[in-house]
Write a protein that holds these residues in place. Structure first.
Motif, PDB file in Angstrom:
ATOM      1  N   LYS A   1     -21.325 -72.675 -14.421  1.00 14.72           N
ATOM      2  CA  LYS A   1     -21.142 -71.708 -13.332  1.00 14.72           C
ATOM      3  C   LYS A   1     -22.463 -71.129 -12.830  1.00 14.72           C
ATOM      4  CE  LYS A   1     -17.993 -68.553 -13.795  1.00 14.72           C
ATOM      5  NZ  LYS A   1     -17.114 -67.484 -14.325  1.00 14.72           N
ATOM      6  N   ALA A   2     -23.512 -71.298 -13.598  1.00 18.25           N
ATOM      7  CA  ALA A   2     -24.790 -70.656 -13.258  1.00 18.25           C
ATOM      8  C   ALA A   2     -25.258 -71.050 -11.865  1.00 18.25           C
ATOM      9  CB  ALA A   2     -25.846 -71.042 -14.293  1.00 18.25           C
ATOM     10  N   LYS A   3     -25.668 -70.029 -11.101  1.00 20.44           N
ATOM     11  CA  LYS A   3     -26.237 -70.317  -9.786  1.00 20.44           C
ATOM     12  C   LYS A   3     -27.423 -69.387  -9.542  1.00 20.44           C
ATOM     13  CE  LYS A   3     -22.885 -67.438  -7.217  1.00 20.44           C
ATOM     14  NZ  LYS A   3     -22.033 -66.996  -8.312  1.00 20.44           N
ATOM     15  N   PHE A   4     -28.387 -69.892  -8.797  1.00 16.81           N
ATOM     16  CA  PHE A   4     -29.600 -69.117  -8.535  1.00 16.81           C
ATOM     17  C   PHE A   4     -29.242 -67.819  -7.827  1.00 16.81           C
ATOM     18  CE2 PHE A   4     -33.052 -67.866  -5.680  1.00 16.81           C
ATOM     19  CZ  PHE A   4     -34.065 -67.674  -6.606  1.00 16.81           C
ATOM     20  N   PHE A   5     -29.847 -66.720  -8.299  1.00 16.58           N
ATOM     21  CA  PHE A   5     -29.575 -65.413  -7.706  1.00 16.58           C
ATOM     22  C   PHE A   5     -30.812 -64.840  -7.016  1.00 16.58           C
ATOM     23  CE2 PHE A   5     -29.428 -60.714  -8.171  1.00 16.58           C
ATOM     24  CZ  PHE A   5     -28.381 -60.476  -7.290  1.00 16.58           C
ATOM     25  N   THR A   6     -31.925 -64.755  -7.749  1.00 18.86           N
ATOM     26  CA  THR A   6     -33.131 -64.192  -7.138  1.00 18.86           C
ATOM     27  C   THR A   6     -34.366 -64.546  -7.951  1.00 18.86           C
ATOM     28  OG1 THR A   6     -34.094 -62.156  -6.214  1.00 18.86           O
ATOM     29  CG2 THR A   6     -33.090 -61.976  -8.387  1.00 18.86           C
ATOM     30  N   SER A   7     -35.534 -64.400  -7.333  1.00 19.96           N
ATOM     31  CA  SER A   7     -36.819 -64.514  -8.019  1.00 19.96           C
ATOM     32  C   SER A   7     -37.578 -63.212  -7.826  1.00 19.96           C
ATOM     33  CB  SER A   7     -37.655 -65.664  -7.437  1.00 19.96           C
ATOM     34  OG  SER A   7     -37.113 -66.905  -7.779  1.00 19.96           O
ATOM     35  N   ALA A   8     -38.352 -62.833  -8.828  1.00 15.97           N
ATOM     36  CA  ALA A   8     -39.111 -61.586  -8.735  1.00 15.97           C
ATOM     37  C   ALA A   8     -40.463 -61.751  -9.419  1.00 15.97           C
ATOM     38  CB  ALA A   8     -38.333 -60.450  -9.392  1.00 15.97           C
ATOM     39  N   PRO A   9     -41.512 -61.141  -8.868  1.00 16.00           N
ATOM     40  CA  PRO A   9     -42.830 -61.250  -9.487  1.00 16.00           C
ATOM     41  C   PRO A   9     -42.966 -60.393 -10.743  1.00 16.00           C
ATOM     42  CG  PRO A   9     -42.948 -59.867  -7.534  1.00 16.00           C
ATOM     43  CD  PRO A   9     -41.564 -60.417  -7.583  1.00 16.00           C
ATOM     44  N   ASP A  10     -42.133 -59.346 -10.856  1.00 18.03           N
ATOM     45  CA  ASP A  10     -42.194 -58.474 -12.030  1.00 18.03           C
ATOM     46  C   ASP A  10     -40.886 -57.683 -12.133  1.00 18.03           C
ATOM     47  OD1 ASP A  10     -42.397 -56.108 -10.331  1.00 18.03           O
ATOM     48  OD2 ASP A  10     -44.475 -56.698 -10.013  1.00 18.03           O
ATOM     49  N   ILE A  11     -40.793 -56.885 -13.189  1.00 18.86           N
ATOM     50  CA  ILE A  11     -39.560 -56.169 -13.510  1.00 18.86           C
ATOM     51  C   ILE A  11     -39.151 -55.205 -12.403  1.00 18.86           C
ATOM     52  CG2 ILE A  11     -40.803 -54.361 -14.795  1.00 18.86           C
ATOM     53  CD1 ILE A  11     -38.465 -54.209 -16.734  1.00 18.86           C
ATOM     54  N   ARG A  12     -40.115 -54.653 -11.671  1.00 21.08           N
ATOM     55  CA  ARG A  12     -39.805 -53.666 -10.633  1.00 21.08           C
ATOM     56  C   ARG A  12     -39.042 -54.265  -9.454  1.00 21.08           C
ATOM     57  NH1 ARG A  12     -44.123 -52.101 -13.231  1.00 21.08           N
ATOM     58  NH2 ARG A  12     -45.493 -53.664 -12.309  1.00 21.08           N
ATOM     59  N   HIS A  13     -39.125 -55.586  -9.308  1.00 21.31           N
ATOM     60  CA  HIS A  13     -38.454 -56.247  -8.183  1.00 21.31           C
ATOM     61  C   HIS A  13     -37.116 -56.879  -8.576  1.00 21.31           C
ATOM     62  CE1 HIS A  13     -42.590 -55.903  -6.699  1.00 21.31           C
ATOM     63  NE2 HIS A  13     -42.063 -55.954  -5.485  1.00 21.31           N
ATOM     64  N   LEU A  14     -36.677 -56.637  -9.817  1.00 19.99           N
ATOM     65  CA  LEU A  14     -35.402 -57.195 -10.266  1.00 19.99           C
ATOM     66  C   LEU A  14     -34.233 -56.322  -9.823  1.00 19.99           C
ATOM     67  CD1 LEU A  14     -36.251 -58.341 -13.895  1.00 19.99           C
ATOM     68  CD2 LEU A  14     -35.682 -59.815 -11.959  1.00 19.99           C
ATOM     69  N   LYS A  15     -33.040 -56.911  -9.893  1.00 20.60           N
ATOM     70  CA  LYS A  15     -31.791 -56.223  -9.568  1.00 20.60           C
ATOM     71  C   LYS A  15     -31.595 -55.026 -10.494  1.00 20.60           C
ATOM     72  CE  LYS A  15     -26.825 -57.232  -9.642  1.00 20.60           C
ATOM     73  NZ  LYS A  15     -25.798 -58.224  -9.954  1.00 20.60           N
ATOM     74  N   ASP A  16     -30.664 -54.158 -10.128  1.00 20.12           N
ATOM     75  CA  ASP A  16     -30.331 -53.011 -10.981  1.00 20.12           C
ATOM     76  C   ASP A  16     -30.201 -53.437 -12.440  1.00 20.12           C
ATOM     77  OD1 ASP A  16     -30.291 -51.448  -8.776  1.00 20.12           O
ATOM     78  OD2 ASP A  16     -28.114 -51.414  -8.558  1.00 20.12           O
TER      79      ASP A  16
ATOM     80  N   LEU B   1     -42.746 -66.900 -11.519  1.00 22.93           N
ATOM     81  CA  LEU B   1     -41.870 -65.775 -11.198  1.00 22.93           C
ATOM     82  C   LEU B   1     -40.775 -65.645 -12.248  1.00 22.93           C
ATOM     83  CD1 LEU B   1     -41.362 -66.558  -7.405  1.00 22.93           C
ATOM     84  CD2 LEU B   1     -42.804 -64.744  -8.337  1.00 22.93           C
ATOM     85  N   ILE B   2     -40.158 -64.472 -12.299  1.00 21.61           N
ATOM     86  CA  ILE B   2     -38.954 -64.282 -13.102  1.00 21.61           C
ATOM     87  C   ILE B   2     -37.792 -64.794 -12.249  1.00 21.61           C
ATOM     88  CG2 ILE B   2     -37.424 -62.589 -14.179  1.00 21.61           C
ATOM     89  CD1 ILE B   2     -39.885 -60.755 -14.488  1.00 21.61           C
ATOM     90  N   ASN B   3     -37.119 -65.846 -12.708  1.00 20.46           N
ATOM     91  CA  ASN B   3     -36.008 -66.431 -11.957  1.00 20.46           C
ATOM     92  C   ASN B   3     -34.683 -66.064 -12.617  1.00 20.46           C
ATOM     93  OD1 ASN B   3     -37.478 -67.894  -9.912  1.00 20.46           O
ATOM     94  ND2 ASN B   3     -38.180 -69.233 -11.547  1.00 20.46           N
ATOM     95  N   VAL B   4     -33.774 -65.534 -11.819  1.00 25.77           N
ATOM     96  CA  VAL B   4     -32.491 -65.038 -12.329  1.00 25.77           C
ATOM     97  C   VAL B   4     -31.352 -65.938 -11.850  1.00 25.77           C
ATOM     98  CG1 VAL B   4     -30.915 -63.070 -12.437  1.00 25.77           C
ATOM     99  CG2 VAL B   4     -33.392 -62.681 -12.276  1.00 25.77           C
ATOM    100  N   PHE B   5     -30.495 -66.351 -12.791  1.00 27.50           N
ATOM    101  CA  PHE B   5     -29.328 -67.171 -12.474  1.00 27.50           C
ATOM    102  C   PHE B   5     -28.075 -66.387 -12.864  1.00 27.50           C
ATOM    103  CE2 PHE B   5     -32.827 -69.985 -13.747  1.00 27.50           C
ATOM    104  CZ  PHE B   5     -33.050 -70.630 -12.536  1.00 27.50           C
TER     105      PHE B   5
ATOM    106  N   ARG C   1     -25.993 -62.719 -16.698  1.00 31.32           N
ATOM    107  CA  ARG C   1     -27.078 -63.481 -16.087  1.00 31.32           C
ATOM    108  C   ARG C   1     -27.914 -64.206 -17.130  1.00 31.32           C
ATOM    109  NH1 ARG C   1     -26.769 -58.467 -13.937  1.00 31.32           N
ATOM    110  NH2 ARG C   1     -28.375 -57.654 -15.318  1.00 31.32           N
ATOM    111  N   LEU C   2     -28.494 -65.337 -16.714  1.00 26.63           N
ATOM    112  CA  LEU C   2     -29.531 -66.023 -17.474  1.00 26.63           C
ATOM    113  C   LEU C   2     -30.841 -65.803 -16.731  1.00 26.63           C
ATOM    114  CD1 LEU C   2     -27.770 -69.467 -18.153  1.00 26.63           C
ATOM    115  CD2 LEU C   2     -27.846 -67.461 -19.665  1.00 26.63           C
ATOM    116  N   VAL C   3     -31.906 -65.542 -17.464  1.00 32.75           N
ATOM    117  CA  VAL C   3     -33.192 -65.239 -16.840  1.00 32.75           C
ATOM    118  C   VAL C   3     -34.256 -66.210 -17.361  1.00 32.75           C
ATOM    119  CG1 VAL C   3     -34.965 -63.478 -16.494  1.00 32.75           C
ATOM    120  CG2 VAL C   3     -32.556 -62.815 -16.634  1.00 32.75           C
ATOM    121  N   ASP C   4     -34.928 -66.866 -16.427  1.00 33.40           N
ATOM    122  CA  ASP C   4     -35.999 -67.811 -16.743  1.00 33.40           C
ATOM    123  C   ASP C   4     -37.330 -67.089 -16.545  1.00 33.40           C
ATOM    124  OD1 ASP C   4     -37.589 -70.015 -17.150  1.00 33.40           O
ATOM    125  OD2 ASP C   4     -37.028 -71.035 -15.292  1.00 33.40           O
ATOM    126  N   LEU C   5     -37.985 -66.758 -17.663  1.00 35.03           N
ATOM    127  CA  LEU C   5     -39.248 -66.020 -17.596  1.00 35.03           C
ATOM    128  C   LEU C   5     -40.425 -66.970 -17.374  1.00 35.03           C
ATOM    129  CD1 LEU C   5     -38.599 -63.526 -20.529  1.00 35.03           C
ATOM    130  CD2 LEU C   5     -38.502 -63.037 -18.085  1.00 35.03           C
TER     131      LEU C   5
END
Length: 209
Positions: free
Chosen positions: A6-21, A62-66, A73-77
């Motif tokens: 079921k995993a699908k790409f959600f977002t990428s972020a350069p650091d923790i401050r740019h991640l989802k809630d 980047l931090i990639n979130v699925f 969520r699964l997070v690819d650091l």
């Protein structure tokens, strides 16, 4: 069918401050740039290109979130240690990893991927110490297990399990191969535990299909 398809790409972020809630549950994957992290994520999700694999290690900066479900969520650091990148970039990655492990409240487990032939290098140990200090359980996943014959593989696993005791935390060691899916059921069981999933969740998912 595995839940993790079921995993699908959600977002990428350069650091923790740019991640989802910072809510719900996340499980993160981290490892040296040549440890086979992207391949492991693709094998887990049965998707060839969910996580980008590259012949040039270290491309994932980047931090990639699925997303699995609304709150799971699964997070690819970012990969670390091997890539030929400027020192300033490496230091930025390390700071980003440290911040994520120490401040992310939704993080409930960390998979640290290491080549079975070269486990527990300095940066791997730093990462695990960070996680243990933050009270996060760790699965040390010895990748590329297909590169070793059965006897040598078992010997490496035993040696790594003994070494893991020194971290004085919740650190489990398993072997894994993206090539032949060795160790995949054990990986899924650990993720299920961290994500708070049960076998009845899978039964409900099958019934809904």
């Amino acid at each position: 069918m595995s839940y993790y398809t079921k995993a699908k790409f959600f977002t990428s972020a350069p650091d923790i401050r740019h991640l989802k809630d910072d809510s719900g549950i996340e499980v993160a994957f981290a490892g040296r740039s040549n440890a086979g992290k992207s391949s492991a994520l693709n094998t887990l999700t049965r998707q060839k290109n969910l996580a980008r694999t590259s012949k040039t290690p270290g491309r994932t900066q980047l931090i990639n979130v699925f997303e699995l479900d609304d709150n799971l969520r699964l997070v690819d650091l970012p990969g670390y240690g091997f890539a030929k990148v400027p020192m300033a970039t490496k230091l930025k990655w390390q700071k980003s990893l440290g911040e994520y492990l120490q401040k992310r409240k939704s993080l409930k487990g960390l998979v640290v991927l290491m080549d079975i032939r070269h486990p527990f290098k300095d940066l791997d140990q730093d990462l695990i110490h960070w996680a243990v200090d933050a009270g996060i359980p760790v699965l040390a996943l010895l990748t590329k297990a297909d590169k070793l014959k059965s006897g040598k593989r078992k010997a490496q696993l035993l040696m790594a399990q003994e070494a893991a005791l020194a971290f004085m935390g919740d650190v489990t060691v398993n072997t894994f191969s993206s090539l032949n899916r060795h160790g995949l059921p054990e990986l899924e069981q650990m993720l299920d535990k961290w994500l708070g999933r049960t076998t009845s969740d899978d039964d409900e998912a099958v019934a809904a299909e």
